[in-house]
Design an enzyme around this catalytic site. Structure first.
Site, short mmCIF file in Angstrom:
data_model
loop_
_atom_site.label_atom_id
_atom_site.label_comp_id
_atom_site.label_asym_id
_atom_site.label_seq_id
_atom_site.Cartn_x
_atom_site.Cartn_y
_atom_site.Cartn_z
N SER A 123 -52.63 -33.01 8.17
CA SER A 123 -52.65 -34.40 7.58
C SER A 123 -52.40 -34.66 6.28
CB SER A 123 -54.20 -35.01 7.96
OG SER A 123 -54.21 -36.28 7.50
N TYR A 135 -63.37 -34.76 7.68
CA TYR A 135 -61.91 -35.06 8.07
C TYR A 135 -60.95 -34.51 7.19
CZ TYR A 135 -57.61 -36.50 10.18
OH TYR A 135 -56.58 -36.43 11.00
#
Length: 253
Positions: free
Chosen positions: A138, A151
């Site tokens: 990400s 996350y």
């Protein structure tokens, strides 16, 4: 990575980025196996597509991963590409004592899941021609979102792990990192229609174009993710952190 004739396994392939990439890779002439928890979602993703297959998988269970690896190799012995895509994103408040169930689940799915799946398939992949492993990280691996700290941390960890894996497998298995920006998917509530996020189809098309380059880039970076990926190198880290933190506090997450 060769463009067609692969047998590709994509975890979390029943929806979102996994589904979009699975269908485009299938359209390019590859056999694609998608894996996930929900059989009905997987079946919908492969409907009407020859040489696209669905298998259920509990990515959080070490025993289930080992059993799945044996099953997928037996059913698809030509498997030569693994895409570690399955992931979850939960928002959290670090400013007070809280239940850590979400944080621990995020680490299990996002970090241990890819490590375990890679471990279960690595010997098989090393024996295949044109083998490759894709780890989906990400933009938040490079500049964290405070509201999704665990996350972000798991994606930073997989980025680091991918660098080590690439070196360890040099000359045997190609190792590629795909770092998406914020994309319109169902990863979090309301994200599919959130303004300012990249449309899923546009993202997938851009990824396939990058994969078509020769040699395949070590990092697949669409234009929108470069704001985060290059922030530290370009001396913009603090500004980028402040910008995505403000976006989240303003209702952007």
């Amino acid at each position: 990575m060769k463009q067609s004739g692969n047998t590709i396994l994509i975890t979390g392939g029943g929806s979102g980025i996994g589904e979009a990439l699975a269908q485009r890779l299938h359209d390019a002439g590859n056999t694609v196996i998608i894996a996930g928890r929900r059989r009905e979602t997987l079946e919908a993703a492969i409907a009407g597509r020859t040489n696209m297959h669905a298998m259920t998988l509990d990515i959080d269970s070490p025993d289930a991963i080992e059993a799945f690896a044996r099953e997928v190799i037996a059913a698809h012995p030509a498997l030569n590409v693994l895409v570690n895509n399955a992931g979850i994103m939960r928002y959290e408040d670090l400013g007070a004592r809280r239940d850590l169930n979400d944080a621990e689940a995020t680490i299990t799915t996002n970090l241990l899941g890819p490590i375990r799946m890679t471990n279960a398939l690595i010997d098989h992949l090393k024996a295949q021609a044109d083998a490759a492993i894709f780890n989906v990280t990400s933009g938040l691996a490079f500049v964290p979102l405070v509201a999704a700290a665990t996350y972000s941390a798991t994606k930073a960890a997989i980025h680091s792990y991918t660098i080590s894996l690439r070196d360890a497998l040099a000359g045997q298995v190609e190792v590629i990192e795909l770092a998406p920006p914020a994309v319109q998917t169902d990863l979090t509530p309301g994200q599919r229609t959130r303004e300012g996020y990249q449309p899923l189809g546009e993202f997938a098309d851009e990824v396939l174009a990058l994969l078509g380059q020769s040699p395949t880039p070590k990092e697949i970076l669409v234009e929108r993710v470069k704001f985060l990926r290059n922030a530290e190198a370009e001396g913009r880290f603090d500004a980028a952190l402040a910008a995505i933190t403000a976006l989240a506090k303003g209702g952007g997450h």
